[in-house]
Write a protein that holds these residues in place. Structure first.
Motif, PDB file in Angstrom:
ATOM      1  N   GLN A  57      92.755  42.608  36.988  1.00 44.29           N
ATOM      2  CA  GLN A  57      91.064  42.321  37.186  1.00 44.29           C
ATOM      3  C   GLN A  57      90.607  42.337  35.751  1.00 44.29           C
ATOM      4  O   GLN A  57      89.919  41.565  35.338  1.00 44.29           O
ATOM      5  N   GLY A  58      91.198  43.080  34.891  1.00 49.16           N
ATOM      6  CA  GLY A  58      90.700  43.280  33.601  1.00 49.16           C
ATOM      7  C   GLY A  58      91.036  42.079  32.785  1.00 49.16           C
ATOM      8  O   GLY A  58      90.045  41.460  32.100  1.00 49.16           O
ATOM      9  N   PHE A  59      92.296  41.628  32.867  1.00 52.98           N
ATOM     10  CA  PHE A  59      92.677  40.289  32.257  1.00 52.98           C
ATOM     11  C   PHE A  59      91.979  38.977  32.561  1.00 52.98           C
ATOM     12  O   PHE A  59      91.568  38.308  31.959  1.00 52.98           O
ATOM     13  N   ILE A  60      91.411  39.170  34.090  1.00 54.47           N
ATOM     14  CA  ILE A  60      90.778  37.821  34.454  1.00 54.47           C
ATOM     15  C   ILE A  60      89.208  37.973  34.090  1.00 54.47           C
ATOM     16  O   ILE A  60      88.624  36.836  33.643  1.00 54.47           O
ATOM     17  N   GLU A  61      88.641  39.178  33.755  1.00 52.11           N
ATOM     18  CA  GLU A  61      87.445  39.356  33.455  1.00 52.11           C
ATOM     19  C   GLU A  61      87.331  38.979  31.987  1.00 52.11           C
ATOM     20  O   GLU A  61      86.236  38.306  31.548  1.00 52.11           O
ATOM     21  N   ALA A  62      88.432  39.397  31.241  1.00 55.34           N
ATOM     22  CA  ALA A  62      88.365  39.013  29.908  1.00 55.34           C
ATOM     23  C   ALA A  62      88.533  37.463  29.536  1.00 55.34           C
ATOM     24  O   ALA A  62      87.664  36.995  28.919  1.00 55.34           O
ATOM     25  N   LYS A  63      89.170  37.031  30.316  1.00 57.08           N
ATOM     26  CA  LYS A  63      89.775  35.315  30.399  1.00 57.08           C
ATOM     27  C   LYS A  63      88.191  34.632  30.753  1.00 57.08           C
ATOM     28  O   LYS A  63      87.800  33.588  30.008  1.00 57.08           O
ATOM     29  N   ILE A  64      87.452  35.130  31.540  1.00 56.04           N
ATOM     30  CA  ILE A  64      86.243  34.534  32.171  1.00 56.04           C
ATOM     31  C   ILE A  64      85.008  34.713  31.064  1.00 56.04           C
ATOM     32  O   ILE A  64      84.205  33.849  30.742  1.00 56.04           O
ATOM     33  N   LYS A  65      85.196  35.712  30.602  1.00 62.35           N
ATOM     34  CA  LYS A  65      83.937  36.070  29.358  1.00 62.35           C
ATOM     35  C   LYS A  65      84.324  35.065  28.006  1.00 62.35           C
ATOM     36  O   LYS A  65      83.602  34.290  27.655  1.00 62.35           O
ATOM     37  N   LYS A  66      85.680  34.896  27.916  1.00 66.66           N
ATOM     38  CA  LYS A  66      86.060  34.150  26.891  1.00 66.66           C
ATOM     39  C   LYS A  66      85.646  32.564  27.153  1.00 66.66           C
ATOM     40  O   LYS A  66      84.990  31.809  26.295  1.00 66.66           O
ATOM     41  N   LEU A  67      86.200  32.121  28.308  1.00 63.92           N
ATOM     42  CA  LEU A  67      86.092  30.808  28.785  1.00 63.92           C
ATOM     43  C   LEU A  67      84.361  30.545  28.758  1.00 63.92           C
ATOM     44  O   LEU A  67      83.674  29.456  28.522  1.00 63.92           O
ATOM     45  N   GLU A  68      83.578  31.568  29.268  1.00 64.08           N
ATOM     46  CA  GLU A  68      82.177  31.298  29.612  1.00 64.08           C
ATOM     47  C   GLU A  68      81.524  31.146  27.905  1.00 64.08           C
ATOM     48  O   GLU A  68      80.595  30.220  27.984  1.00 64.08           O
ATOM     49  N   TRP A  69      82.050  31.899  27.142  1.00 68.71           N
ATOM     50  CA  TRP A  69      81.414  31.705  25.865  1.00 68.71           C
ATOM     51  C   TRP A  69      81.711  30.179  25.350  1.00 68.71           C
ATOM     52  O   TRP A  69      80.830  29.429  24.769  1.00 68.71           O
ATOM     53  N   MET A  70      82.984  29.915  25.432  1.00 66.91           N
ATOM     54  CA  MET A  70      83.582  28.590  25.079  1.00 66.91           C
ATOM     55  C   MET A  70      82.822  27.433  25.559  1.00 66.91           C
ATOM     56  O   MET A  70      82.458  26.520  24.736  1.00 66.91           O
ATOM     57  N   VAL A  71      82.811  27.410  26.849  1.00 65.75           N
ATOM     58  CA  VAL A  71      81.996  26.313  27.540  1.00 65.75           C
ATOM     59  C   VAL A  71      80.502  26.448  27.392  1.00 65.75           C
ATOM     60  O   VAL A  71      79.964  25.383  26.856  1.00 65.75           O
ATOM     61  N   GLY A  72      80.164  27.452  27.037  1.00 68.20           N
ATOM     62  CA  GLY A  72      78.466  27.541  26.819  1.00 68.20           C
ATOM     63  C   GLY A  72      78.301  27.202  25.394  1.00 68.20           C
ATOM     64  O   GLY A  72      77.149  26.602  25.237  1.00 68.20           O
ATOM     65  N   CYS A  73      79.042  27.404  24.290  1.00 66.65           N
ATOM     66  CA  CYS A  73      78.771  26.902  22.994  1.00 66.65           C
ATOM     67  C   CYS A  73      79.751  25.725  22.621  1.00 66.65           C
ATOM     68  O   CYS A  73      79.746  25.289  21.612  1.00 66.65           O
ATOM     69  N   ALA A  74      80.072  24.992  23.359  1.00 62.73           N
ATOM     70  CA  ALA A  74      81.144  23.998  23.226  1.00 62.73           C
ATOM     71  C   ALA A  74      80.132  22.807  22.645  1.00 62.73           C
ATOM     72  O   ALA A  74      79.002  22.349  22.826  1.00 62.73           O
ATOM     73  N   LEU A  75      80.760  22.166  21.666  1.00 60.38           N
ATOM     74  CA  LEU A  75      80.294  21.062  20.907  1.00 60.38           C
ATOM     75  C   LEU A  75      81.376  20.131  21.116  1.00 60.38           C
ATOM     76  O   LEU A  75      82.655  19.967  20.513  1.00 60.38           O
ATOM     77  N   VAL A  76      81.302  19.099  22.238  1.00 59.59           N
ATOM     78  CA  VAL A  76      82.252  18.211  22.560  1.00 59.59           C
ATOM     79  C   VAL A  76      82.317  17.175  21.429  1.00 59.59           C
ATOM     80  O   VAL A  76      81.117  16.431  21.490  1.00 59.59           O
TER      81      VAL A  76
END
Length: 159
Positions: A57-76
């Motif tokens: 669960q900790g691994f999944i939550e950390a990955k979600i947090k990282k991906l949310e940041w990445m997608v939210g800050c994406a410069l495509v």
């Protein structure tokens, strides 16, 4: 993760968004069920299944947090919309290693998309940092494994 914008290609963005959705809608609910089932087995202090599920669960939550940041800050950045003979994010570059006299080629992508076996290197890698901003016909030197490697930039394309 202190950057304001995260450069990524369209395919990388799509892959990250899909992975984020998978983690939120499938993986997260699944691990919650695993934790509940393991909890039902009694004594939590010696319950390996429970501790493994919490770790997952900790691994999944950390990955979600990282991906949310990445997608939210994406410069495509779509390489197909770029051109020129200057190396930039999204470029496919052909280099000539002056010492080994071999050609190498790769595309410069985000850290998330980097895969050296597929010839995708991160824009934050030492080689990419050395050649970004340089033009076809220039030679750059890159520190690698305790030595300096000289590369001649043979071509730059955006596909």
């Amino acid at each position: 993760m202190s950057q304001d914008r995260y450069p990524i290609t369209p395919s990388g963005y799509e892959r990250a968004a899909k992975e984020l959705e998978q983690l939120k809608t499938v993986e997260r609910p699944s691990v919650i069920v695993e934790i509940s089932e393991a909890r039902a087995h009694g004594d939590l202090s010696e319950n390996a299944e429970y501790h493994a599920a919490l770790e997952k669960q900790g691994f999944i939550e950390a990955k979600i947090k990282k991906l949310e940041w990445m997608v939210g800050c994406a410069l495509v950045i779509d390489p197909k919309e770029l051109s020129g003979d200057t190396v930039k994010f999204g470029a496919t570059v052909e280099l000539f290693d002056e010492e080994s006299e071999k050609k190498v080629h790769f595309a410069i992508v985000s850290e998330y998309e980097a895969d050296i076996e597929s010839s995708f290197i991160s824009h934050t890698s030492p080689l990419a940092k050395a050649i970004i901003g340089k033009k076809v016909g220039e030679t750059v030197e890159v520190a690698a494994a305790g030595s300096i490697i000289s590369y001649y930039i043979e071509s730059v394309s955006y596909v």
